[in-house]
Structures are given as C-alpha cells and as structure tokens.
Design a protein around this motif. Structure first.
Motif, PDB file in Angstrom:
ATOM      1  N   ASP A 124      92.926 -11.413 -71.044  1.00 33.84           N
ATOM      2  CA  ASP A 124      94.227 -11.690 -70.442  1.00 33.84           C
ATOM      3  C   ASP A 124      94.326 -13.116 -69.846  1.00 33.84           C
ATOM      4  O   ASP A 124      95.638 -13.523 -69.738  1.00 33.84           O
ATOM      5  N   THR A 125      93.325 -13.787 -69.184  1.00 33.18           N
ATOM      6  CA  THR A 125      93.430 -15.016 -68.948  1.00 33.18           C
ATOM      7  C   THR A 125      93.912 -16.011 -70.056  1.00 33.18           C
ATOM      8  O   THR A 125      94.750 -16.707 -69.906  1.00 33.18           O
ATOM      9  N   PHE A 126      93.173 -15.756 -71.159  1.00 36.27           N
ATOM     10  CA  PHE A 126      93.531 -16.549 -72.642  1.00 36.27           C
ATOM     11  C   PHE A 126      95.015 -16.366 -72.717  1.00 36.27           C
ATOM     12  O   PHE A 126      95.906 -17.400 -73.118  1.00 36.27           O
ATOM     13  N   LYS A 127      95.602 -15.109 -72.817  1.00 34.84           N
ATOM     14  CA  LYS A 127      96.886 -14.727 -73.184  1.00 34.84           C
ATOM     15  C   LYS A 127      97.764 -15.482 -71.931  1.00 34.84           C
ATOM     16  O   LYS A 127      98.798 -16.227 -72.304  1.00 34.84           O
ATOM     17  N   GLU A 128      97.352 -15.654 -70.901  1.00 34.16           N
ATOM     18  CA  GLU A 128      98.308 -16.117 -69.753  1.00 34.16           C
ATOM     19  C   GLU A 128      98.433 -17.586 -69.921  1.00 34.16           C
ATOM     20  O   GLU A 128      99.391 -18.333 -69.716  1.00 34.16           O
ATOM     21  N   PHE A 129      97.205 -18.402 -70.413  1.00 38.95           N
ATOM     22  CA  PHE A 129      97.290 -19.717 -70.749  1.00 38.95           C
ATOM     23  C   PHE A 129      98.180 -20.135 -71.997  1.00 38.95           C
ATOM     24  O   PHE A 129      99.126 -20.783 -71.800  1.00 38.95           O
ATOM     25  N   LYS A 135     105.878 -21.809 -72.932  1.00 40.99           N
ATOM     26  CA  LYS A 135     107.054 -22.200 -71.982  1.00 40.99           C
ATOM     27  C   LYS A 135     107.202 -23.866 -71.811  1.00 40.99           C
ATOM     28  O   LYS A 135     108.353 -24.215 -71.922  1.00 40.99           O
ATOM     29  N   LEU A 136     106.273 -24.653 -71.824  1.00 44.48           N
ATOM     30  CA  LEU A 136     106.066 -25.930 -71.732  1.00 44.48           C
ATOM     31  C   LEU A 136     106.621 -26.616 -73.013  1.00 44.48           C
ATOM     32  O   LEU A 136     107.404 -27.399 -72.901  1.00 44.48           O
ATOM     33  N   PHE A 137     105.754 -26.455 -73.785  1.00 49.77           N
ATOM     34  CA  PHE A 137     106.133 -27.104 -75.132  1.00 49.77           C
ATOM     35  C   PHE A 137     106.006 -26.515 -76.445  1.00 49.77           C
ATOM     36  O   PHE A 137     105.525 -27.126 -77.638  1.00 49.77           O
ATOM     37  N   GLY A 138     105.984 -24.942 -76.451  1.00 51.45           N
ATOM     38  CA  GLY A 138     105.938 -24.208 -77.592  1.00 51.45           C
ATOM     39  C   GLY A 138     106.925 -24.390 -78.441  1.00 51.45           C
ATOM     40  O   GLY A 138     106.626 -23.846 -79.957  1.00 51.45           O
ATOM     41  N   GLU A 144     111.856 -31.476 -76.234  1.00 52.77           N
ATOM     42  CA  GLU A 144     112.772 -32.570 -76.394  1.00 52.77           C
ATOM     43  C   GLU A 144     113.072 -33.370 -74.932  1.00 52.77           C
ATOM     44  O   GLU A 144     113.464 -34.509 -74.914  1.00 52.77           O
ATOM     45  N   ARG A 145     112.993 -32.523 -73.951  1.00 55.39           N
ATOM     46  CA  ARG A 145     113.043 -32.953 -72.505  1.00 55.39           C
ATOM     47  C   ARG A 145     111.960 -34.420 -72.125  1.00 55.39           C
ATOM     48  O   ARG A 145     112.168 -35.021 -71.315  1.00 55.39           O
ATOM     49  N   PHE A 146     110.883 -34.069 -73.058  1.00 54.72           N
ATOM     50  CA  PHE A 146     109.880 -35.057 -72.911  1.00 54.72           C
ATOM     51  C   PHE A 146     110.039 -36.284 -73.762  1.00 54.72           C
ATOM     52  O   PHE A 146     109.398 -37.149 -73.947  1.00 54.72           O
ATOM     53  N   PRO A 439      97.646 -25.051 -79.092  1.00 55.91           N
ATOM     54  CA  PRO A 439      98.765 -24.600 -78.269  1.00 55.91           C
ATOM     55  C   PRO A 439      99.781 -26.076 -78.181  1.00 55.91           C
ATOM     56  O   PRO A 439     101.020 -25.917 -77.744  1.00 55.91           O
ATOM     57  N   GLY A 440      98.989 -27.047 -78.213  1.00 54.90           N
ATOM     58  CA  GLY A 440      99.683 -28.542 -78.235  1.00 54.90           C
ATOM     59  C   GLY A 440     100.348 -29.136 -79.636  1.00 54.90           C
ATOM     60  O   GLY A 440     100.745 -30.242 -79.485  1.00 54.90           O
ATOM     61  N   THR A 441     100.267 -28.321 -80.610  1.00 52.44           N
ATOM     62  CA  THR A 441     100.822 -28.764 -81.875  1.00 52.44           C
ATOM     63  C   THR A 441     101.873 -29.587 -81.733  1.00 52.44           C
ATOM     64  O   THR A 441     102.207 -30.666 -82.325  1.00 52.44           O
ATOM     65  N   ASN A 442     102.932 -28.815 -81.294  1.00 54.80           N
ATOM     66  CA  ASN A 442     104.103 -29.644 -81.285  1.00 54.80           C
ATOM     67  C   ASN A 442     104.085 -30.905 -80.401  1.00 54.80           C
ATOM     68  O   ASN A 442     104.734 -32.095 -81.062  1.00 54.80           O
ATOM     69  N   LEU A 443     103.369 -31.046 -79.508  1.00 49.20           N
ATOM     70  CA  LEU A 443     103.355 -32.209 -78.728  1.00 49.20           C
ATOM     71  C   LEU A 443     102.739 -33.278 -79.254  1.00 49.20           C
ATOM     72  O   LEU A 443     102.965 -34.702 -79.522  1.00 49.20           O
TER      73      LEU A 443
END
Length: 511
Positions: A124-129, A135-138, A144-146, A439-443
């Motif tokens: 569950d913690t992994f899923k929360e991560f 939400k941040l950069f998915g 774009e805001r960055f 999870p940071g692929t887009n970044l």
C-alpha cells in the motif's frame, strides 16, 4: 479384520498427496533454458561479479539459450529477460504478479534502501508513493508548470560547461540536483562551491551502486544478518552502519529544512510542503511523505546525469551528427534565443539524437530485479514464485532484430523517410516496465531533451588535443555500476561563436 484409518492416518496421507502433487506440478514443466548448474550452488560460479560483465554474459547466453533464461544460485532462482516482447508479456501484461521487489538483506533490510521507492515492496505504501508522483509529474500537463525552472537551470548549465569542461559530471549533477530539489523541497542549491544536500545525495547514490553491483554473502545466507560485528566474515556490518547513516541523512536533511521553513512561514510551494499542509497528516503519513520525497531525488538525479554525459560523449565522437542537429536548431529556432520545450515537435532530428542517446548506452542496463509473487507459466516454462526477474535492457537496446548495426550511434534510425520505418522507440524499454516503470519518466524526458537542444544551440563538443596538437579520442568506457556513467574523458567545450557566447552569458544570469 477390516482396517479403519484414524484421523491422524488420513491427515498424513493427505499431506503426502499434497506434497507429491506440488512436486509433480513443478516437475511437470521445466524452467526456462539456461546454463547447467552445479549441485547446491547452482550457477553461482557462472554469474560474473560486476554489473557490466553480467549484462554482457546474459546477452551472450541469449545466443545459446534464447530470449528468456533461467539460472540459480544457492537456491535462489533468476530469470533473465533478453527480449523486449517477453519483458512486456510478463512485466506489463502480468504486472499484478511481477511488480514486487526481492527482499535484499544487504541493500534493503540492513542498509535501509527498502524504504524509498526503488527497492520498496509492492504494498500500500508503494501505491501511495506512485499516486503522489503521478499528481506531481505523471502527465506532461502536470509537468508544464516546471518548464520555466528547467529553462533557467538549463541556461546556467551551458555557462558552467564552458567554464569547467574538466568537471562535466559535477556540473551535470548540480543542474539535475537544482531542479529536483526545488521541485521536491523548494530547496535552492548553492550555485558556487559544494552544497551539503547535493553532496550527501551523491554519496548515497554511489553507495547504492556499490550495494547493487557487488555480491554480498549475507544476500545468499540471510542468517548472517544477526551475527555481531566481531564474528568472522561479518565485516559487512561496518559497511551497513556507514551506508545506513548516509541514507538516513539523505532523507532527513532536506526534509528537516523544509519543515523548519514551514514553521517559520517562509516555505515555498513544493512537493513536501503541499503534502504536509494537508489536514490528515499522521506520523505514519509524514514518514511516507519523507521517503516519497527521497525517492524523487534518488530516482531522478543520477539517471539524468548519466543520459546527458552520454550525449556529450556521443557528440564528441560523432561531429557529423552534432553539425546536422545544430543546423536543424538554427533553421527552426534561430540564433537569438535558446530552444524551449515548445520547439520540440518541430525538431525531429534533435528528437532522434535524444532517442539514440537513451538507446546507445542505456542508463541502467540491468534495471532493478522484479520479484514474482506467485508461480507463473510462460511458453510452457515454469517461473517459480520468488524468482528474481531481471530485464536485460542492454540486450534489448542492442538487439539487431530491432536496431540495425546497434553499436553505431545513428539517430537516423529514428527518423521516418520514404522506405524507412523508424526503429523501436527506446522509451519502450529504457525506463522500465509495468508498475515498476520509472515514475519520473516525464521529468527525465523533458529535462534531458531540453538540455540536449540547448547544448546544440550554443556549444561545440570536440576532442581535446595533447601537447603536440594531436586529437585525443575518448575510449568510450563506462563505469561498472547499476546506473552507468561515462568514465571521465578529456574534451573541448566551447561556444559555437561570439553570438552563442553572448547568449550563454545572458542566460547565466537568469533567475
């Protein structure tokens, strides 16, 4: 007299039938093919010690045993995936059972790397991560805001590279750290000299490479976790003490800083401040936020540095590619400004250079092993529960069925033209698979592409010369680690001309 079995007899018989059925089930199907092992130790003596030797050996075994290989060591099963289609079949289409991480006594349990995302179990913690990162950069829209942040630090990087061409790696790390620490903690990295947060995170990432690249006896014999430091063969306990302290500092130092600023009312909006400002923050949730933030930097800083360093090496070795990419930037963007991400759709050759950078030397050639959560059958092979499933990204990126002449740095392979269909997009393999995809692929995608485009706009990378004026050709050697980097090499980095130099100096002063 008629025999009447007791309940004990019935239970024993049922147990024997169950055990026999389990054994028969496992014996009914073979493991995937692989090199024959020895009694007890299996293939322990066949597996090379360093990461580079491993991905090369696994790729070699593909010729002998096929795209999916089984080996074992001291009772631990390893399944190596040397083909991108096999990796997608298992790690993506069956991600519900292939998304765990193995329990690694040395790196995970003892040194604590099972707390951030990279080695965290699928729970569950992994899923929360993952939810918080999405939400941040998915999505690119969220990212774009960055973009202004990326542009400011990209421009500063150009000035640093011409000022200190002998410190390329350090300059790339400072740029990557400045971006990610600002997003995660609202932290401004010291622009001159050393920075305490950058330094401790760099130490932590180097130590993680050591943990994942070396072979630790405690991983094969987990009972050694409990022996005291003075016990013969327990010298690894000293490494545990030092490495765990580094990781704790890496997590606590910037987190404590942003919490202090929040109490003082001076904190900037960032990942941590927005998460801690929610009304339902329990101690347990604060712990999760802390390790999620650690995961953002730990997962992104080293990988983007690796990709940019590979780009610089490839331009040094391939001046014709550099000139062609520069001509495209000049034609589309002009010479009076830096490229931006808005220019990306109009720069197909620069896009191809970026893709070839990702493919030519994959950032993490063996990725991090997945762990199978239950028995599985694939192509009539048994893959046993608990097996470490290793995607051999190196083999996939050098597969001649997908990439013609794979060891040649050739961006043209990704450019559509009459009679030529672009080859497989390396995005499909270099960032991982399934629910364990980075999870940071887009970044990483946005920042590395932008820095490549900016570099092409204003810089020339070329071979250094010795005292007699002869060119020094880089050997193209890479570190033998989980995340690979070019071994430092001499090179020349200069502005393309006076106009480019003026643009660089103007960008160096941006805020």
């Amino acid at each position: 007299m008629v025999y009447s079995p007791s309940l004990t007899d019935i239970a024993a018989a049922a147990a024997i039938v169950w055990i026999f059925s389990r054994l028969m089930k496992k014996q009914a199907l073979p493991y995937p093919p692989g090199p024959p092992g020895k009694p007890i130790i299996g293939n322990a003596s066949d597996i090379p010690k360093t990461a580079k030797q491993q991905w090369e050996k696994f790729t070699q075994w593909k010729e002998d045993y096929g795209p999916i290989i089984h080996i074992s060591a001291m009772g631990i099963h390893f399944v190596v995936l040397n083909d991108v289609n096999v990796a997608k079949d298992l790690l993506e289409k069956r991600s519900a059972i292939y998304s765990d991480r193995p329990t690694m006594p040395m790196a995970g349990e003892l040194c604590g790397w099972d707390r951030p995302l990279v080695m965290h179990h699928y729970d569950d913690t992994f899923k929360e991560f993952r939810r918080s990162f999405f939400k941040l950069f998915g999505t690119r829209q969220n990212l774009e805001r960055f973009y202004p942040l990326f542009e400011v630090h990209g421009q500063k990087l150009m000035a640093r590279l011409i000022a200190k061409p002998d410190q390329v790696s350090d300059m790339l790390r400072k740029c990557a750290g400045s971006i990610i620490l600002k997003i995660a903690y609202g932290y401004d990295v010291a622009q001159e000299g050393k920075d305490p947060v950058i330094d401790v995170v760099d130490d932590g990432m180097r130590q993680l490479d050591v943990l994942l690249s070396a072979q630790w006896l405690v991983d094969l014999m987990p009972f050694l976790k409990g022996v005291p430091e003075w016990f013969p063969g327990a010298s690894f306990k000293q490494t545990v003490k030092a490495y765990r302290k580094t990781l704790d500092t890496m997590a606590d130092l910037p987190f404590t800083m942003i919490k202090k600023k929040m109490r003082e009312g001076t904190a900037e909006h960032c990942f941590v401040s927005s998460q801690l400002s929610e009304s339902d923050v329990t101690p347990e949730k604060e712990y999760t936020i802390k390790w999620a933030a650690t995961s953002i930097y730990g997962g992104g800083a080293d990988t983007t540095v690796s990709a940019m360093h590979t780009f610089i090496l490839s331009m040094t070795l391939n001046p014709d590619v550099q000139r062609k990419a520069q001509a495209e930037v000049d034609a589309v963007v002009g010479r009076d400004r830096f490229p931006t991400l808005a220019d990306r759709p109009h720069l197909p050759y620069v896009e191809a250079v970026f893709k070839e950078t990702l493919r030519w030397q994959p950032i993490a050639p063996l990725a991090i092993p997945h762990s199978l959560m239950q028995d599985d059958v694939y192509n009539n092979y048994l893959i046993p529960k608990g097996a470490l499933v290793i995607p051999n990204i190196w083999a996939m990126a050098n597969d001649p069925t997908n990439y013609k002449n794979p060891r040649k740095f050739d961006p043209e392979r990704f450019v559509a033209s009459p009679g030529h269909v672009p080859e497989l997009d390396p995005h499909d393999l270099v960032f991982g698979f399934g629910r364990r995809v980075c999870p940071g692929t887009n970044l990483a995608d946005a920042t590395v592409w932008l820095e490549i485009a900016m570099s092409l706009a204003v810089l020339n990378f070329s071979k250094a010369r010795d005292a007699d004026g002869r060119e020094i050709t880089p050997k193209g050697e890479y570190t033998e680690a989980n995340v690979t980097h070019p071994v430092n090499f001499p090179l020349s980095i200069k502005p393309r001309d006076a106009q480019a130099e003026a643009l660089i100096q103007a960008g160096a002063g941006t805020d």
